[in-house]
Design a protein around this motif. Structure first.
Motif, mmCIF file in Angstrom:
data_model
loop_
_atom_site.group_PDB
_atom_site.id
_atom_site.type_symbol
_atom_site.label_atom_id
_atom_site.label_comp_id
_atom_site.label_asym_id
_atom_site.label_seq_id
_atom_site.Cartn_x
_atom_site.Cartn_y
_atom_site.Cartn_z
ATOM 1 N N PRO A 91 0.812 -1.226 0.000
ATOM 2 C CA PRO A 91 0.000 0.000 0.000
ATOM 3 C C PRO A 91 0.844 1.274 0.000
ATOM 4 O O PRO A 91 0.437 2.289 -0.570
ATOM 5 C CB PRO A 91 -0.851 -0.100 1.267
ATOM 6 C CG PRO A 91 -0.290 -1.197 2.064
ATOM 7 C CD PRO A 91 0.535 -2.051 1.169
ATOM 8 N N LEU A 92 2.035 1.218 0.607
ATOM 9 C CA LEU A 92 2.910 2.390 0.586
ATOM 10 C C LEU A 92 3.318 2.729 -0.847
ATOM 11 O O LEU A 92 3.310 3.896 -1.248
ATOM 12 C CB LEU A 92 4.153 2.154 1.446
ATOM 13 C CG LEU A 92 5.198 3.271 1.404
ATOM 14 C CD1 LEU A 92 4.632 4.561 1.979
ATOM 15 C CD2 LEU A 92 6.449 2.856 2.137
ATOM 16 N N ARG A 93 3.659 1.728 -1.637
ATOM 17 C CA ARG A 93 4.051 1.975 -3.029
ATOM 18 C C ARG A 93 2.857 2.450 -3.865
ATOM 19 O O ARG A 93 3.017 3.271 -4.764
ATOM 20 C CB ARG A 93 4.686 0.735 -3.648
ATOM 21 C CG ARG A 93 5.988 0.342 -3.004
ATOM 22 C CD ARG A 93 7.000 1.459 -3.059
ATOM 23 N NE ARG A 93 8.187 1.076 -2.299
ATOM 24 C CZ ARG A 93 9.066 1.916 -1.816
ATOM 25 N NH1 ARG A 93 8.923 3.197 -1.991
ATOM 26 N NH2 ARG A 93 10.105 1.482 -1.148
ATOM 27 N N ILE A 94 1.668 1.958 -3.560
ATOM 28 C CA ILE A 94 0.466 2.448 -4.254
ATOM 29 C C ILE A 94 0.274 3.933 -3.924
ATOM 30 O O ILE A 94 0.003 4.748 -4.810
ATOM 31 C CB ILE A 94 -0.771 1.616 -3.883
ATOM 32 C CG1 ILE A 94 -0.636 0.205 -4.468
ATOM 33 C CG2 ILE A 94 -2.056 2.286 -4.360
ATOM 34 C CD1 ILE A 94 -1.682 -0.780 -3.982
ATOM 35 N N TYR A 95 0.438 4.285 -2.669
ATOM 36 C CA TYR A 95 0.348 5.694 -2.237
ATOM 37 C C TYR A 95 1.379 6.545 -2.976
ATOM 38 O O TYR A 95 1.062 7.642 -3.442
ATOM 39 C CB TYR A 95 0.547 5.770 -0.716
ATOM 40 C CG TYR A 95 0.728 7.165 -0.194
ATOM 41 C CD1 TYR A 95 -0.354 8.037 -0.113
ATOM 42 C CD2 TYR A 95 1.981 7.612 0.227
ATOM 43 C CE1 TYR A 95 -0.182 9.333 0.375
ATOM 44 C CE2 TYR A 95 2.149 8.892 0.711
ATOM 45 C CZ TYR A 95 1.071 9.754 0.783
ATOM 46 O OH TYR A 95 1.238 11.027 1.253
ATOM 47 N N GLN A 96 2.607 6.032 -3.094
ATOM 48 C CA GLN A 96 3.641 6.774 -3.815
ATOM 49 C C GLN A 96 3.232 6.983 -5.274
ATOM 50 O O GLN A 96 3.429 8.056 -5.837
ATOM 51 C CB GLN A 96 4.988 6.026 -3.770
ATOM 52 C CG GLN A 96 5.563 5.866 -2.388
ATOM 53 C CD GLN A 96 6.182 7.134 -1.843
ATOM 54 O OE1 GLN A 96 5.683 8.236 -2.038
ATOM 55 N NE2 GLN A 96 7.280 6.973 -1.128
ATOM 56 N N GLY A 97 2.661 5.954 -5.889
ATOM 57 C CA GLY A 97 2.202 6.063 -7.273
ATOM 58 C C GLY A 97 1.108 7.105 -7.432
ATOM 59 O O GLY A 97 1.092 7.871 -8.403
ATOM 60 N N ILE A 98 0.192 7.155 -6.481
ATOM 61 C CA ILE A 98 -0.883 8.157 -6.525
ATOM 62 C C ILE A 98 -0.291 9.559 -6.396
ATOM 63 O O ILE A 98 -0.689 10.472 -7.121
ATOM 64 C CB ILE A 98 -1.928 7.875 -5.419
ATOM 65 C CG1 ILE A 98 -2.691 6.581 -5.738
ATOM 66 C CG2 ILE A 98 -2.880 9.053 -5.256
ATOM 67 C CD1 ILE A 98 -3.547 6.068 -4.598
ATOM 68 N N ARG A 99 0.664 9.738 -5.488
ATOM 69 C CA ARG A 99 1.325 11.043 -5.340
ATOM 70 C C ARG A 99 1.965 11.477 -6.652
ATOM 71 O O ARG A 99 1.862 12.636 -7.049
ATOM 72 C CB ARG A 99 2.376 10.999 -4.231
ATOM 73 C CG ARG A 99 1.793 11.043 -2.832
ATOM 74 C CD ARG A 99 2.901 11.087 -1.775
ATOM 75 N NE ARG A 99 3.738 12.277 -1.876
ATOM 76 C CZ ARG A 99 3.480 13.448 -1.283
ATOM 77 N NH1 ARG A 99 2.403 13.582 -0.552
ATOM 78 N NH2 ARG A 99 4.307 14.468 -1.408
ATOM 79 N N ILE A 100 2.627 10.549 -7.321
ATOM 80 C CA ILE A 100 3.276 10.887 -8.592
ATOM 81 C C ILE A 100 2.235 11.239 -9.653
ATOM 82 O O ILE A 100 2.397 12.198 -10.407
ATOM 83 C CB ILE A 100 4.182 9.719 -9.051
ATOM 84 C CG1 ILE A 100 5.374 9.585 -8.103
ATOM 85 C CG2 ILE A 100 4.651 9.922 -10.486
ATOM 86 C CD1 ILE A 100 6.186 8.324 -8.296
ATOM 87 N N PRO A 106 7.285 11.931 -4.738
ATOM 88 C CA PRO A 106 7.150 10.838 -3.774
ATOM 89 C C PRO A 106 7.879 11.184 -2.476
ATOM 90 O O PRO A 106 8.877 11.901 -2.494
ATOM 91 C CB PRO A 106 7.803 9.647 -4.475
ATOM 92 C CG PRO A 106 8.706 10.244 -5.492
ATOM 93 C CD PRO A 106 8.111 11.559 -5.888
ATOM 94 N N THR A 107 7.360 10.703 -1.376
ATOM 95 C CA THR A 107 8.030 10.929 -0.096
ATOM 96 C C THR A 107 9.151 9.899 0.053
ATOM 97 O O THR A 107 9.040 8.764 -0.401
ATOM 98 C CB THR A 107 7.033 10.785 1.075
ATOM 99 O OG1 THR A 107 6.425 9.512 1.007
ATOM 100 C CG2 THR A 107 5.975 11.859 1.018
#
Length: 138
Positions: A91-100, A106-107
């Motif tokens: 889920p962290l990588r999905i969150y990063q993808g949404i941010r991008i 990305p954080t």
């Protein structure tokens, strides 16, 4: 974005591979579709007959992937923690993808990831030492 997708694909493949492999006590890991046991890869075990700090990590990881958490913790706590960490990374990588996707950078997760890696290393060494001390006094 391609880095995020690569991470997600890699994490998913690792979790899927662990879920597909089979563990048979005391130390056999099998490829279920070939019914073939994987070879023992621990050089310390093979050459000297003693466990290394990582002995049991793969089996623990596989047990955790099968939802057998208590057995996984008993086999090797760091393997169980590593599996849980990989699950949390999805889920962290999905969150990063949404941010991008929405135009935000990305954080950085390098510091927490280094702490987790250090914690897994320390856990492995403490586990190994405690097993050695326990067997010494038996």
């Amino acid at each position: 974005m391609s880095t995020v997708i690569a991470w997600l694909v890699g994490l998913t493949m690792i979790v899927l591979a662990a879920a597909l492999l089979q563990y048979e006590p005391p130390a056999i890991v099998r490829l279920p579709w070939l019914q073939t046991a994987l070879p023992e890869t621990c050089g310390m075990q093979r050459n000297f007959g003693i466990d290394c700090p990582g002995c049991g990590l793969t089996r623990s990881f596989i047990l955790a992937a099968h939802g057998r958490w208590q057995e996984a913790l008993t086999m090797h706590p760091a393997g169980t923690l590593a599996f849980a960490f990989l699950l949390l990374l999805i889920p962290l990588r999905i969150y990063q993808g949404i941010r991008i996707q929405i135009g935000r950078p990305p954080t950085s997760t390098i510091i927490p990831e280094l702490f987790v890696f250090g914690g897994l290393t320390v856990t492995s060494i403490v586990w190994w030492a405690s097993k050695g001390i326990y067997h010494y006094f038996l």
